[in-house]
Design a protein around this motif. Structure first.
Motif, PDB file in Angstrom:
ATOM      1  N   PRO A 138       7.770   4.516  38.207  1.00  0.00           N
ATOM      2  CA  PRO A 138       8.255   3.393  37.397  1.00  0.00           C
ATOM      3  C   PRO A 138       7.099   2.721  36.651  1.00  0.00           C
ATOM      4  CG  PRO A 138       9.066   3.247  39.653  1.00  0.00           C
ATOM      5  CD  PRO A 138       8.021   4.334  39.621  1.00  0.00           C
ATOM      6  N   LEU A 139       7.360   2.285  35.439  1.00  0.00           N
ATOM      7  CA  LEU A 139       6.350   1.584  34.654  1.00  0.00           C
ATOM      8  C   LEU A 139       6.145   0.183  35.204  1.00  0.00           C
ATOM      9  CD1 LEU A 139       7.517   2.421  31.020  1.00  0.00           C
ATOM     10  CD2 LEU A 139       5.570   3.391  32.231  1.00  0.00           C
ATOM     11  N   ASP A 140       4.901  -0.260  35.160  1.00  0.00           N
ATOM     12  CA  ASP A 140       4.682  -1.661  35.486  1.00  0.00           C
ATOM     13  C   ASP A 140       4.900  -2.477  34.218  1.00  0.00           C
ATOM     14  OD1 ASP A 140       2.261  -1.814  33.958  1.00  0.00           O
ATOM     15  OD2 ASP A 140       1.044  -1.291  35.706  1.00  0.00           O
ATOM     16  N   GLU A 141       4.801  -3.777  34.337  1.00  0.00           N
ATOM     17  CA  GLU A 141       5.105  -4.671  33.213  1.00  0.00           C
ATOM     18  C   GLU A 141       4.204  -4.433  32.008  1.00  0.00           C
ATOM     19  OE1 GLU A 141       5.401  -9.470  32.599  1.00  0.00           O
ATOM     20  OE2 GLU A 141       5.888  -8.656  34.572  1.00  0.00           O
ATOM     21  N   ASP A 142       2.905  -4.256  32.229  1.00  0.00           N
ATOM     22  CA  ASP A 142       1.962  -4.045  31.132  1.00  0.00           C
ATOM     23  C   ASP A 142       2.203  -2.708  30.430  1.00  0.00           C
ATOM     24  OD1 ASP A 142       0.739  -6.479  31.592  1.00  0.00           O
ATOM     25  OD2 ASP A 142      -0.826  -5.629  32.866  1.00  0.00           O
ATOM     26  N   GLN A 143       2.438  -1.655  31.216  1.00  0.00           N
ATOM     27  CA  GLN A 143       2.697  -0.338  30.628  1.00  0.00           C
ATOM     28  C   GLN A 143       3.969  -0.374  29.784  1.00  0.00           C
ATOM     29  OE1 GLN A 143       2.829   1.718  34.368  1.00  0.00           O
ATOM     30  NE2 GLN A 143       0.809   2.644  34.064  1.00  0.00           N
ATOM     31  N   ALA A 144       4.998  -1.029  30.302  1.00  0.00           N
ATOM     32  CA  ALA A 144       6.256  -1.129  29.566  1.00  0.00           C
ATOM     33  C   ALA A 144       6.057  -1.903  28.259  1.00  0.00           C
ATOM     34  CB  ALA A 144       7.320  -1.795  30.429  1.00  0.00           C
ATOM     35  N   ALA A 145       5.264  -2.955  28.295  1.00  0.00           N
ATOM     36  CA  ALA A 145       5.011  -3.749  27.088  1.00  0.00           C
ATOM     37  C   ALA A 145       4.265  -2.921  26.045  1.00  0.00           C
ATOM     38  CB  ALA A 145       4.227  -5.009  27.437  1.00  0.00           C
ATOM     39  N   GLU A 146       3.278  -2.143  26.487  1.00  0.00           N
ATOM     40  CA  GLU A 146       2.517  -1.308  25.561  1.00  0.00           C
ATOM     41  C   GLU A 146       3.408  -0.239  24.917  1.00  0.00           C
ATOM     42  OE1 GLU A 146      -1.268   0.271  26.732  1.00  0.00           O
ATOM     43  OE2 GLU A 146      -1.694  -1.466  27.976  1.00  0.00           O
ATOM     44  N   LEU A 147       4.184   0.447  25.742  1.00  0.00           N
ATOM     45  CA  LEU A 147       5.058   1.488  25.202  1.00  0.00           C
ATOM     46  C   LEU A 147       6.147   0.906  24.303  1.00  0.00           C
ATOM     47  CD1 LEU A 147       5.398   4.018  28.102  1.00  0.00           C
ATOM     48  CD2 LEU A 147       4.666   4.498  25.775  1.00  0.00           C
ATOM     49  N   ALA A 148       6.636  -0.268  24.631  1.00  0.00           N
ATOM     50  CA  ALA A 148       7.669  -0.908  23.814  1.00  0.00           C
ATOM     51  C   ALA A 148       7.165  -1.151  22.395  1.00  0.00           C
ATOM     52  CB  ALA A 148       8.117  -2.217  24.451  1.00  0.00           C
ATOM     53  N   LYS A 149       5.882  -1.485  22.239  1.00  0.00           N
ATOM     54  CA  LYS A 149       5.313  -1.692  20.904  1.00  0.00           C
ATOM     55  C   LYS A 149       5.353  -0.405  20.091  1.00  0.00           C
ATOM     56  CE  LYS A 149       2.277  -5.318  22.553  1.00  0.00           C
ATOM     57  NZ  LYS A 149       0.916  -5.696  22.894  1.00  0.00           N
ATOM     58  N   VAL A 150       5.044   0.699  20.739  1.00  0.00           N
ATOM     59  CA  VAL A 150       5.069   1.993  20.046  1.00  0.00           C
ATOM     60  C   VAL A 150       6.497   2.339  19.657  1.00  0.00           C
ATOM     61  CG1 VAL A 150       4.671   4.470  20.303  1.00  0.00           C
ATOM     62  CG2 VAL A 150       2.971   2.850  21.138  1.00  0.00           C
ATOM     63  N   PHE A 151       7.419   2.228  20.610  1.00  0.00           N
ATOM     64  CA  PHE A 151       8.803   2.587  20.316  1.00  0.00           C
ATOM     65  C   PHE A 151       9.432   1.622  19.320  1.00  0.00           C
ATOM     66  CE2 PHE A 151       8.409   4.958  24.384  1.00  0.00           C
ATOM     67  CZ  PHE A 151       8.616   6.220  23.837  1.00  0.00           C
ATOM     68  N   LYS A 152       9.001   0.376  19.328  1.00  0.00           N
ATOM     69  CA  LYS A 152       9.498  -0.577  18.321  1.00  0.00           C
ATOM     70  C   LYS A 152       9.039  -0.138  16.924  1.00  0.00           C
ATOM     71  CE  LYS A 152       9.546  -5.426  17.013  1.00  0.00           C
ATOM     72  NZ  LYS A 152       9.149  -6.785  17.345  1.00  0.00           N
TER      73      LYS A 152
END
Length: 124
Positions: free
Chosen positions: A23-37
């Motif tokens: 599972p992604l932690d909060e920071d990893q999810a935030a970083e990937l969300a920027k790319v997918f956004k």
């Protein structure tokens, strides 16, 4: 369209485990969300595809990108800026033109994240 700025992602190889690895932690999810956004817009996804289709080390002039869209040059530049800020592409000005390329390893990192982990002993 949101006016918020995207931050450049870390360029290290250990950004995120694969989607099914842990599972992604909060920071990893935030970083990937920027790319997918950044990739979540059809124009930016097409621009990324056009740039990436040049292959590793390939580059494309903005003068080749703009005619493919029924959008103004400033709008295309805005979309390219968002892709740069997300850490997907980079550019260099040469005279009056700007040339774009995919940052090394970016597509591999995204592919590795989206590829399910193989069970031990499995072959592809």
């Amino acid at each position: 369209m949101s006016k918020q700025e995207l931050e450049v992602l870390r360029q290290d190889a250990a950004c995120c485990p694969g989607l099914s690895a842990a599972p992604l932690d909060e920071d990893q999810a935030a970083e990937l969300a920027k790319v997918f956004k950044a990739l979540g817009d059809p124009v930016r996804l097409r621009l990324m595809s056009m740039i990436a289709s040049r292959g590793e080390g390939g580059e494309v002039c903005v003068c080749e990108l703009t005619p493919a869209f029924d959008l103004s040059q400033p709008t295309i530049s805005h979309h390219l800026k968002l892709l740069r800020q997300a850490g997907l592409i980079d550019c260099e000005r040469r005279g009056t033109w700007v040339y774009y390329w995919v940052l090394p390893g970016v597509l591999d990192k995204l592919a590795a994240f989206l590829t399910p982990a193989q069970p031990a002993g499995a072959t592809a």
